[in-house]
Design an enzyme around this catalytic site. Sequence first.
Site, PDB file in Angstrom:
ATOM      1  N   LYS A   1       1.001  -1.156   0.136  1.00 55.30           N
ATOM      2  CA  LYS A   1       0.201   0.095  -0.135  1.00 55.30           C
ATOM      3  C   LYS A   1       0.924   1.158   0.130  1.00 55.30           C
ATOM      4  CE  LYS A   1      -1.595   1.631   4.109  1.00 55.30           C
ATOM      5  NZ  LYS A   1      -1.472   2.849   4.319  1.00 55.30           N
ATOM      6  N   ASN A   2       1.673   1.239   0.905  1.00 55.43           N
ATOM      7  CA  ASN A   2       2.588   2.599   1.115  1.00 55.43           C
ATOM      8  C   ASN A   2       3.552   2.850  -0.078  1.00 55.43           C
ATOM      9  OD1 ASN A   2       0.851   3.233   3.249  1.00 55.43           O
ATOM     10  ND2 ASN A   2       2.696   2.470   4.741  1.00 55.43           N
TER      11      ASN A   2
ATOM     12  N   CYS B   1      -5.003  12.609  13.632  1.00 54.16           N
ATOM     13  CA  CYS B   1      -5.474  11.540  13.340  1.00 54.16           C
ATOM     14  C   CYS B   1      -5.270  10.571  14.597  1.00 54.16           C
ATOM     15  CB  CYS B   1      -4.872  10.813  11.853  1.00 54.16           C
ATOM     16  SG  CYS B   1      -3.310   9.989  12.119  1.00 54.16           S
TER      17      CYS B   1
ATOM     18  N   ARG C   1       0.675  14.372  13.351  1.00 54.51           N
ATOM     19  CA  ARG C   1       0.922  13.999  11.803  1.00 54.51           C
ATOM     20  C   ARG C   1       1.012  15.535  11.189  1.00 54.51           C
ATOM     21  NH1 ARG C   1      -1.397   8.598   9.808  1.00 54.51           N
ATOM     22  NH2 ARG C   1       0.718   8.793   8.519  1.00 54.51           N
TER      23      ARG C   1
ATOM     24  N   ASP D   1       4.625   0.400  12.090  1.00 54.99           N
ATOM     25  CA  ASP D   1       3.764  -0.042  11.609  1.00 54.99           C
ATOM     26  C   ASP D   1       3.276  -1.758  11.874  1.00 54.99           C
ATOM     27  OD1 ASP D   1       2.891   2.065  10.295  1.00 54.99           O
ATOM     28  OD2 ASP D   1       3.548   1.627   8.298  1.00 54.99           O
TER      29      ASP D   1
ATOM     30  N   ARG E   1      -8.525  -0.819   4.430  1.00 59.16           N
ATOM     31  CA  ARG E   1      -7.573   0.410   3.984  1.00 59.16           C
ATOM     32  C   ARG E   1      -6.511  -0.391   3.615  1.00 59.16           C
ATOM     33  NH1 ARG E   1      -6.031   4.557   7.821  1.00 59.16           N
ATOM     34  NH2 ARG E   1      -4.746   4.765   6.085  1.00 59.16           N
TER      35      ARG E   1
END
Length: 426
Positions: free
Chosen positions: A22-23, A116, A121, A311, A405
């Site tokens: 994803k990233n 968030c 952030r 993560d 997500r």
Amino acid sequence: MEKLLVEGGIPLQGEVRISGAKNAALPLMAATLLSPGVHTLRNVPDLRDTRTFLRLLAHLGARSERCDDVLRIDSSAIVGVEAPYNLVKTMRASVLVLGPLLARLGRAKVSLPGGCAIGARPINFHIMGLERLGVSCTLEGGYVDARCNGRMRGNVVYFDIPSVTGTENLLMAAVLAEGTTVLKNAAREPEIGNLVDMLNGMGARIEGRDSDCLTIHGVEALRPADCTIIPDRIEAGTYLIAIAATGGCGRVVGCNPRHLPSLLEKLRCAGLVIEEGGDSIGISWPEERRGEPFLSSVDIKTMPYPGYPTDLQAQFMALMTLGRELCVITETIFENRFMHVAELQRMGASIRVDGHSAVVSGRGMHGLSGAPVMATDLRASSSLVIAALAASGRSEISRIYHLERGYEKLVEKLSGLGARVWKEEE
Ligand code: EPU
């Protein structure tokens, strides 16, 4: 809204194939804005975040077509310059259009993301870096309005803290700038290497891949890309931890073991057998420990790559609730990334948070019991899934849109490993 039901206590067995990262997919999709034409991206995961990013690109005028995991993006006609609040608030990575829009059109207006679930952030490093390249930024109505007259001009940009999307935004801005840009104390995550490869394949001149100092010699124009997204190291790590937490034995395939140096070392320290192949990783309990109800407790401290990834912090904490004694988990990247603690406690975990650290008292492999819990952010949610798989009895995890997500085909992949897991309407 859907919830996830998990019948725990079944050791996971077998193989699971890892999707594209994803990233890496998100910055590579943003980079298609840099050159008019049809770009081809391969191994693109089909996730809520990649779909949101496609909506953002469509809003800017790009057209796209997906065939299996191949995404074709036609960015010939980019007419918009604005990333609106309703998209940025659901996905902070929308800020990645700032650099490429400025490079292509000389203007970008991006909603400030705000706080968030995992921390404040801010994007001050992105803005400071762009200003160093000659961009003027104003803040109005919650938006950063960034403009430059003609091409940006190369300069030295120093990051106080290595920022992943900050480095990516500055790379995409600098490739079309006049002269040379040097990014110092840049982030070194493998996803940035993937972006460097894509940009160099488009005709950019970037040196220093995988280092904390990137030198970008600006060019006048780029050509469309054909690039493959690297495997998702966080997804791979999540499945390895899930297999370990259930006392199982399995293999993640289609991944890059070299992208997980710190996790693999920590899993070995916890007493697991790790077998690294070219593009796969096997994990099992050692023969002499099978049937033993404890893992060794191991401390971790999150750090920029190649340190232990933030993560994978929540997932490792779920694993450590099954340890033999105490361990300390320290989060240094985000200030509020312990939202999973209260939910893990509901499942019987003994964890005490003290500032940036959490002290986990392991209770062994039979220490968790199923409970209704709530997902709070993407990685916190995956730690709850791991805990639920390891726990005795049934768990219900609500708000699973967070999981969608970032984890492609989660239910199918876990079922393929023998887990009893399914979705139901809340
Ligand atoms: N920071 C600032 N100012 C900035 C930018 C960052 O103070 O302008 C701080 C952050 O608050 C944080 C640290 O610098 O304390 C590092 O943040 P970074 O900018 O590297 O994070 P990011 O680029 O916003 C990416 C990933 C995150 C991942 C972090 C850290 C993407 C799209 N997102 O975020 O992924 O946690 O790097 O590795 O690449 C996830 O996938 O669940 C996720 C949150």
